[in-house]
Design a protein around this motif. Structure first.
Motif, short mmCIF file in Angstrom:
data_model
loop_
_atom_site.label_atom_id
_atom_site.label_comp_id
_atom_site.label_asym_id
_atom_site.label_seq_id
_atom_site.Cartn_x
_atom_site.Cartn_y
_atom_site.Cartn_z
N SER A 73 -3.71 -72.66 13.86
CA SER A 73 -3.01 -73.29 12.74
C SER A 73 -3.37 -74.77 12.64
CB SER A 73 -1.50 -73.14 12.89
OG SER A 73 -1.14 -71.79 12.88
N SER A 74 -3.42 -75.43 13.78
CA SER A 74 -3.81 -76.84 13.78
C SER A 74 -5.28 -76.99 13.41
CB SER A 74 -3.55 -77.47 15.14
OG SER A 74 -2.17 -77.56 15.38
N ARG A 75 -6.09 -76.04 13.82
CA ARG A 75 -7.51 -76.09 13.48
C ARG A 75 -7.69 -76.00 11.96
NH1 ARG A 75 -11.58 -75.60 16.70
NH2 ARG A 75 -10.31 -74.63 18.31
N ARG A 76 -6.90 -75.14 11.33
CA ARG A 76 -6.98 -75.01 9.88
C ARG A 76 -6.55 -76.32 9.21
NH1 ARG A 76 -3.66 -73.36 5.47
NH2 ARG A 76 -4.92 -72.35 3.88
N GLY A 77 -5.48 -76.92 9.71
CA GLY A 77 -5.04 -78.20 9.17
C GLY A 77 -6.09 -79.28 9.35
N MET A 86 1.02 -84.26 15.71
CA MET A 86 1.97 -85.35 15.58
C MET A 86 1.55 -86.24 14.41
SD MET A 86 2.82 -88.02 18.55
CE MET A 86 3.80 -89.40 18.27
N PRO A 87 2.41 -86.42 13.45
CA PRO A 87 2.06 -87.25 12.29
C PRO A 87 1.96 -88.72 12.66
CG PRO A 87 4.32 -86.48 12.13
CD PRO A 87 3.73 -85.82 13.33
N LEU A 88 1.40 -89.48 11.75
CA LEU A 88 1.28 -90.92 11.97
C LEU A 88 2.66 -91.56 11.99
CD1 LEU A 88 -1.61 -91.85 9.54
CD2 LEU A 88 -1.72 -91.73 12.00
N THR A 89 2.88 -92.46 12.93
CA THR A 89 4.14 -93.18 12.96
C THR A 89 4.13 -94.25 11.87
OG1 THR A 89 3.32 -94.81 14.53
CG2 THR A 89 4.36 -92.83 15.44
N THR A 98 -8.05 -83.67 16.79
CA THR A 98 -9.20 -83.31 17.61
C THR A 98 -8.82 -83.36 19.09
OG1 THR A 98 -10.69 -84.18 15.94
CG2 THR A 98 -11.60 -83.88 18.13
N GLU A 99 -8.11 -84.40 19.48
CA GLU A 99 -7.64 -84.49 20.87
C GLU A 99 -6.68 -83.35 21.20
OE1 GLU A 99 -8.70 -86.44 23.34
OE2 GLU A 99 -10.20 -87.06 21.86
N HIS A 100 -5.80 -83.03 20.28
CA HIS A 100 -4.85 -81.93 20.49
C HIS A 100 -5.60 -80.61 20.71
CE1 HIS A 100 -1.45 -79.22 19.88
NE2 HIS A 100 -2.19 -78.59 18.99
N LEU A 101 -6.63 -80.39 19.90
CA LEU A 101 -7.35 -79.12 19.99
C LEU A 101 -8.22 -79.04 21.24
CD1 LEU A 101 -8.22 -78.53 16.25
CD2 LEU A 101 -6.72 -77.17 17.69
#
Length: 89
Positions: free
Chosen positions: A51-55, A1-4, A40-43
């Motif tokens: 894919s998120s880990r690579r990002g 989720m990007p920064l609001t 980090t929380e998402h992972l």
């Protein structure tokens, strides 16, 4: 989720060097750190999301470059930023 937009404005207001500052290394590192913490929380809950880990690794590398730039050119600003963000232990 990007920064609001609200969170981004809050970070800019907290870490800006002068009144119209939106792109100083301090602001960029603060925004990257916030995004890194979110990923980090998402992972933690989605350990197989490669894919998120690579990002995340790309964001960490970018933050590392900005911190190296600050450390080389303005060591006192670097130390102050690291203390404010709690990056080094």
């Amino acid at each position: 989720m990007p920064l609001t937009q609200d969170r981004k404005q809050e970070l800019i207001g907290t870490y800006q060097v002068h009144e119209t500052d939106t792109g100083s290394p301090e602001v960029q590192v603060a925004m990257l750190s916030d995004r890194i913490n979110q990923l980090t929380e998402h992972l933690r809950s989605h350990p197989k999301d490669f894919s998120s880990r690579r990002g995340l690794l790309k964001l960490i590398g970018r933050r590392k470059q900005l911190l190296a730039y600050l450390a080389a050119n303005e060591a006192d600003r670097y130390r102050a930023l690291v203390d404010r963000l709690g990056l080094r232990r």
